[in-house]
Design a protein around this motif. Structure first.
Motif, PDB file in Angstrom:
ATOM      1  N   GLU A   1       0.835  -1.200   0.000  1.00 17.18           N
ATOM      2  CA  GLU A   1       0.000   0.000   0.000  1.00 17.18           C
ATOM      3  C   GLU A   1       0.877   1.261   0.000  1.00 17.18           C
ATOM      4  O   GLU A   1       0.993   1.962   1.011  1.00 17.18           O
ATOM      5  CB  GLU A   1      -0.951  -0.011   1.198  1.00 17.18           C
ATOM      6  CG  GLU A   1      -1.949  -1.154   1.140  1.00 17.18           C
ATOM      7  CD  GLU A   1      -3.091  -0.998   2.120  1.00 17.18           C
ATOM      8  OE1 GLU A   1      -3.122   0.008   2.847  1.00 17.18           O
ATOM      9  OE2 GLU A   1      -3.947  -1.887   2.154  1.00 17.18           O
TER      10      GLU A   1
ATOM     11  N   ILE B   1      -0.792   4.638   1.253  1.00 15.72           N
ATOM     12  CA  ILE B   1      -1.494   4.667   2.541  1.00 15.72           C
ATOM     13  C   ILE B   1      -1.329   6.028   3.226  1.00 15.72           C
ATOM     14  O   ILE B   1      -0.210   6.501   3.439  1.00 15.72           O
ATOM     15  CB  ILE B   1      -1.002   3.526   3.471  1.00 15.72           C
ATOM     16  CG1 ILE B   1      -1.817   3.470   4.757  1.00 15.72           C
ATOM     17  CG2 ILE B   1       0.480   3.634   3.749  1.00 15.72           C
ATOM     18  CD1 ILE B   1      -3.190   2.905   4.605  1.00 15.72           C
TER      19      ILE B   1
ATOM     20  N   HIS C   1      -9.312   5.449   1.851  1.00 21.05           N
ATOM     21  CA  HIS C   1      -8.236   4.459   1.859  1.00 21.05           C
ATOM     22  C   HIS C   1      -7.930   4.065   0.426  1.00 21.05           C
ATOM     23  O   HIS C   1      -8.791   3.535  -0.270  1.00 21.05           O
ATOM     24  CB  HIS C   1      -8.671   3.225   2.666  1.00 21.05           C
ATOM     25  CG  HIS C   1      -7.615   2.170   2.752  1.00 21.05           C
ATOM     26  ND1 HIS C   1      -7.574   1.091   1.906  1.00 21.05           N
ATOM     27  CD2 HIS C   1      -6.550   2.041   3.565  1.00 21.05           C
ATOM     28  CE1 HIS C   1      -6.544   0.330   2.215  1.00 21.05           C
ATOM     29  NE2 HIS C   1      -5.896   0.884   3.213  1.00 21.05           N
TER      30      HIS C   1
ATOM     31  N   GLY D   1      -4.604  -0.859  -2.836  1.00 20.09           N
ATOM     32  CA  GLY D   1      -3.266  -1.421  -2.761  1.00 20.09           C
ATOM     33  C   GLY D   1      -2.857  -2.011  -4.097  1.00 20.09           C
ATOM     34  O   GLY D   1      -3.544  -1.855  -5.110  1.00 20.09           O
TER      35      GLY D   1
ATOM     36  N   GLU E   1      -7.359   8.081  -5.029  1.00 18.41           N
ATOM     37  CA  GLU E   1      -7.033   7.264  -3.867  1.00 18.41           C
ATOM     38  C   GLU E   1      -8.240   6.488  -3.339  1.00 18.41           C
ATOM     39  O   GLU E   1      -8.095   5.435  -2.754  1.00 18.41           O
ATOM     40  CB  GLU E   1      -6.483   8.139  -2.751  1.00 18.41           C
ATOM     41  CG  GLU E   1      -5.064   8.585  -3.022  1.00 18.41           C
ATOM     42  CD  GLU E   1      -4.399   9.124  -1.776  1.00 18.41           C
ATOM     43  OE1 GLU E   1      -3.172   9.127  -1.726  1.00 18.41           O
ATOM     44  OE2 GLU E   1      -5.085   9.538  -0.860  1.00 18.41           O
TER      45      GLU E   1
ATOM     46  N   GLN F   1     -11.512   2.206  -5.372  1.00 20.70           N
ATOM     47  CA  GLN F   1     -11.141   0.856  -4.979  1.00 20.70           C
ATOM     48  C   GLN F   1     -12.242  -0.112  -5.268  1.00 20.70           C
ATOM     49  O   GLN F   1     -13.400   0.152  -4.998  1.00 20.70           O
ATOM     50  CB  GLN F   1     -10.825   0.836  -3.502  1.00 20.70           C
ATOM     51  CG  GLN F   1      -9.912  -0.287  -3.148  1.00 20.70           C
ATOM     52  CD  GLN F   1      -9.278  -0.079  -1.806  1.00 20.70           C
ATOM     53  OE1 GLN F   1      -9.090   1.009  -1.362  1.00 20.70           O
ATOM     54  NE2 GLN F   1      -8.932  -1.136  -1.153  1.00 20.70           N
TER      55      GLN F   1
END
Length: 266
Positions: free
Chosen positions: A106, A109, A237, A240, A263, A266
């Protein structure tokens, strides 16, 4: 470390033999190995110490120019949790020492999330684990089995984690799956804070039946009656790196200096 302070250690498990992306920790991103990017992020957190737990000397050698603290761990560990437990043992940490598992894949992060998950564990002294979650805002994510969902009690403690869409809206989903209230569904964010004493216990337990069904390690803790605190993420979050496509996306972001772009995608 004692209960009177809030110091914690950030531990970055880095496994060289990734199934989908072999040598992943050493994948080059903007001129540095991926694990170095994660290390930089962890160093920007409030952690009193940042340790990389790896299973291959090539990772240790790649980090040597940065002066990173590296602990060599067994390549046989089935999970990052087991690797953290070995780190706690090698460093002879007190049972109440807090470790945050910052996954080695990640590189985006946010340091604030590392601090947040540690703080949540300090706030609930009787919890063994703290983790994070964020709202789900679309049907595809809710019904995606690769996205782990979590439901919480009023106290913030986890009731259950599942790959299934929980909670199930009996009335709406019987007619047509659609989100009527986005606050009702939470996606689990895989960032964990643990107490060292719990890690030693955890690794002595056999995988639980629900854990084996769902393929979710955290269900082993619930099976044994341990509390897991779940806080709502203060920041999105970022995704990754699991696949070559993920790696290409992160390379484009960091090479262009656009770390904040996408970011939350996901």
């Amino acid at each position: 470390m004692t209960h009177t302070d809030r110091t914690f250690i950030a531990v970055i498990p880095a496994r060289h033999a990734s199934t989908r992306l072999p040598g992943k920790p050493l994948a080059e991103i903007a001129g540095e190995p991926m694990v170095a990017h994660v290390w930089h992020r962890a160093r920007e957190s409030a952690a009193s110490r940042v340790v990389v737990a790896c299973d291959d000397v090539r990772i240790r050698e790649a980090l040597a120019p940065y002066g990173a603290e590296v602990v060599m761990t067994s390549p046989a560990h089935p999970s990052g949790t087991d690797r953290l437990a070995e780190v706690a043992e090698q460093l002879a940490l007190a049972d109440d020492a807090v470790l945050v598992n910052v996954q080695g894949d990640e590189p985006l992060i946010p340091p604030a999330l590392i601090d947040q998950v540690a703080a949540r564990l300090f706030e609930d002294r009787d919890a063994s684990i703290a983790t994070l979650a964020e709202p789900i805002s679309d049907v595809q994510t809710l019904f995606n089995p690769n996205v782990v969902k979590v439901v919480r009690a009023l106290s913030g403690r986890a009731l259950y984690f599942s790959r299934a869409p929980i909670p199930w809206d009996r009335e709406a989903f019987a007619k047509r799956p659609e989100l009527l209230d986005t606050d009702a569904w939470l996606r689990h964010v895989g960032l964990y804070a643990y107490r060292a004493g719990f890690l030693a216990e955890y690794c002595g337990w056999e995988p639980s039946p629900l854990e084996q069904l769902e393929q979710l390690e955290q269900l082993r803790a619930l099976h044994h009656g341990h509390a897991i605190q779940v806080a709502l993420s203060l920041a999105p979050h970022p995704a990754g790196v699991d696949t070559p496509e993920d790696l290409a996306r992160v390379r484009a972001l960091l090479t262009a200096g656009g770390e904040d772009e996408g970011e939350a995608d996901q």
